[in-house]
Design an enzyme around this catalytic site. Sequence first.
Site, PDB file in Angstrom:
ATOM      1  N   SER A 577       0.841  -1.184   0.000  1.00 34.79           N
ATOM      2  CA  SER A 577       0.000   0.000   0.000  1.00 34.79           C
ATOM      3  C   SER A 577       0.882   1.242   0.000  1.00 34.79           C
ATOM      4  O   SER A 577       1.628   1.479  -0.948  1.00 34.79           O
ATOM      5  CB  SER A 577      -0.957  -0.048   1.185  1.00 34.79           C
ATOM      6  N   ASP A 660      -9.408  -4.730  -5.697  1.00 33.64           N
ATOM      7  CA  ASP A 660      -8.888  -3.745  -4.749  1.00 33.64           C
ATOM      8  C   ASP A 660      -9.550  -2.404  -5.027  1.00 33.64           C
ATOM      9  O   ASP A 660      -9.210  -1.724  -5.999  1.00 33.64           O
ATOM     10  CB  ASP A 660      -7.368  -3.630  -4.883  1.00 33.64           C
TER      11      ASP A 660
END
Length: 727
Positions: A577, A660
Amino acid sequence: MTRSLRRSLPLALRVAALFALLATLGTPTLHAGAATAVEQRLHYPPARTVDQVDDYHGTKVADPYRWLEDSDSPASQAWIAAENQLTRSFLDGIPARERIRARLTELWNFPKFTPPFKRGERYFYFNNSGLQNQNVLFVQDGLQGAARVLLDPNTLSADGTVALAGLSISEDGRLLAWATADGGSDWVVWRVRDVGTGKDLPDEIHWSKFSDAAWAHDGSGFYYSAYDPPAPGQELQQANYFQKLFFHMLGTSQKEDRLAYERPDQKEWGFGGAVSEDGRWLIISISQGTDRRNRIYCQDLSQPGSTVTKLLDDFDASYSFLGNDGAVMYFRTDLEAPRGRVIAIDSDHPQRGSWRTIIAQGQDVLGGVGMIHDSFVASYLHDAADQVRIFALDGKALGQLELPTLGSVGGLEGMRKDSEVFYSFTSFVYPATIYRYDFALGKSTLFRKPEIKFDASPYETQQVFFNSKDGTRVPLFLVYKKGLLRDHSNPTYLYGYGGFDIAMTPGFSVSRLAWLEIGGVYAQASLRGGNEYGEEWHQAGMLQNKQNVFDDFIAAAEYLIKEGWTSTPKLAIGGGSNGGLLVGACVNQRPDLFGAAVPAVGVMDMLRFHKFTIGWAWTSDYGSSEDPQQFKTLYAYSPYHNIKPGASYPAELITTADHDDRVVPGHSFKYAARLQAAQSGSSPVLIRIQTRAGHGAGKPTAMQIEEQTDVWSFLVKVLGARVDGGT
């Protein structure tokens, strides 16, 4: 992002999330050794370029792979299929892969538990028998009662991709509000289950995201946050604005839910509702993106028809509601205390001059605080490791929990009337062990210890410190086999995050054990941008200071090489991330320093991240390309935009997922296509795209094992390690 929105996560969900720390160990079967690095050139799938040029405040910026942002287009789907085929042919051809997969499966397969928490006279906890895709919620009547399954998410889908994403239990323990996420999406559906019968009520709530369920004191219903339904086909990409707070009355349909609070004039405001333990107050925490600062509004539920009052409306600090005594409310805040303190505010006299400090700021960072057994149970960070201290309601120190070693504490959930609290302790080679603390006796006893087959004694952990580029002293944890020689030959995996006020503390991961068994070194850096040393440490790695984070990570790598732990051909870096951004930026800035890189679900396009789903929320840490000065900062380090054609880059395995909707996969798609086109060296640049998965939360065990098998296999290959005598 994997951890950046943690302030929006409910406490009960954080209890469930402890499974990220619960894993197992095993007997050593993998061995390191010298081998030849990868020397084969791959033929990458063709990725067309387009003449997309954007003007940012007079600077023309090319975006040749813009078309890959639409992951559902036929062209993108063809590219995805071709990339996955190439990646599979490379990874499946690694001789050690099956041994690594078998070992990870063996390591993973043991019973795991979270600390129990109590509602009414019932205790609730999660259990995984070993290889179940999802963790199972159990309940028992009394601590000695027989446990029974209350909710098994494994029955909700054949492949384990429907996960429990939130839960809240009414104060009397009769009702369970539970939320499911499908395929890794942040969108959840709330339902209600009768704890006694195990049967679901007809209630269903849709289009909720980043929300808890806060039960009314009488159990008549709960507060939750939701968005308007997105446009059809845009569920995983459309920006999320104008969150609203609702109250759902049991037995009614969602369309009848009462709007508790909204701000149509503030599209970026998010609302988290909580009901005080005495049932009197609705506390509304108002956030703006991932900014640590928030507002606190409240409503006196004991007065029918009362309106919402703006208690703390200056947006000048973070305020976490801890509890109340009548009109007096307790908060953890960093106002005038970058390392945190506890204050009391009388809502009848809320002027700042009337505030009282209960627990003053200390040398260590005050993290989470709970009011349990009419006392404050406070967790502190001391050089990035947890400590737990207990204070009376007047702030008097009552002692602290004795922890086994440097590590992290989870659980610690309870209520004012409880006489006990359960918590877990974990460290790098110390699987989550659960303890029960008795307030009357003032001591902890072992409650559950995982049955493991692994002897941790051959491994050791140490914390060292290194100086970054500007001289800042930065902590670094190292885990390795005792007796390991510092002869520059050790395969080393350096992991970091560095953002959003999140600390990297010692935690257990089953997958990491396979790396240690190979003979690898695991290194974890506590970079600026986190909160290891409070808000000043966070601010030193955000906005215009973001380069400090990359400098810290690069300095960590240089330290490992200088001290003989490893060498460039043996050094891999990883992060997810915001940590994926970290990896991408550092590879661009120092491609000569690393042997391999594994950026996972990374934020790679720093000029357009705010245009998708919840990406706009990260501008508090990153800034926005719409601001001329912030654009210059972002453009200078954006991983996608700073790839240099013809440069020689280290081996990379980029990982992402098709569902995602936190960091949309277009980031990784565009980055991979551009990096493959630019690569002049022989090191492979691969992308692994998981289907029916999201940003990470709720990923089935089977998928986790397969993904980690691929990561370790890739690093064994490209770093030249040996497993059972072969590369």
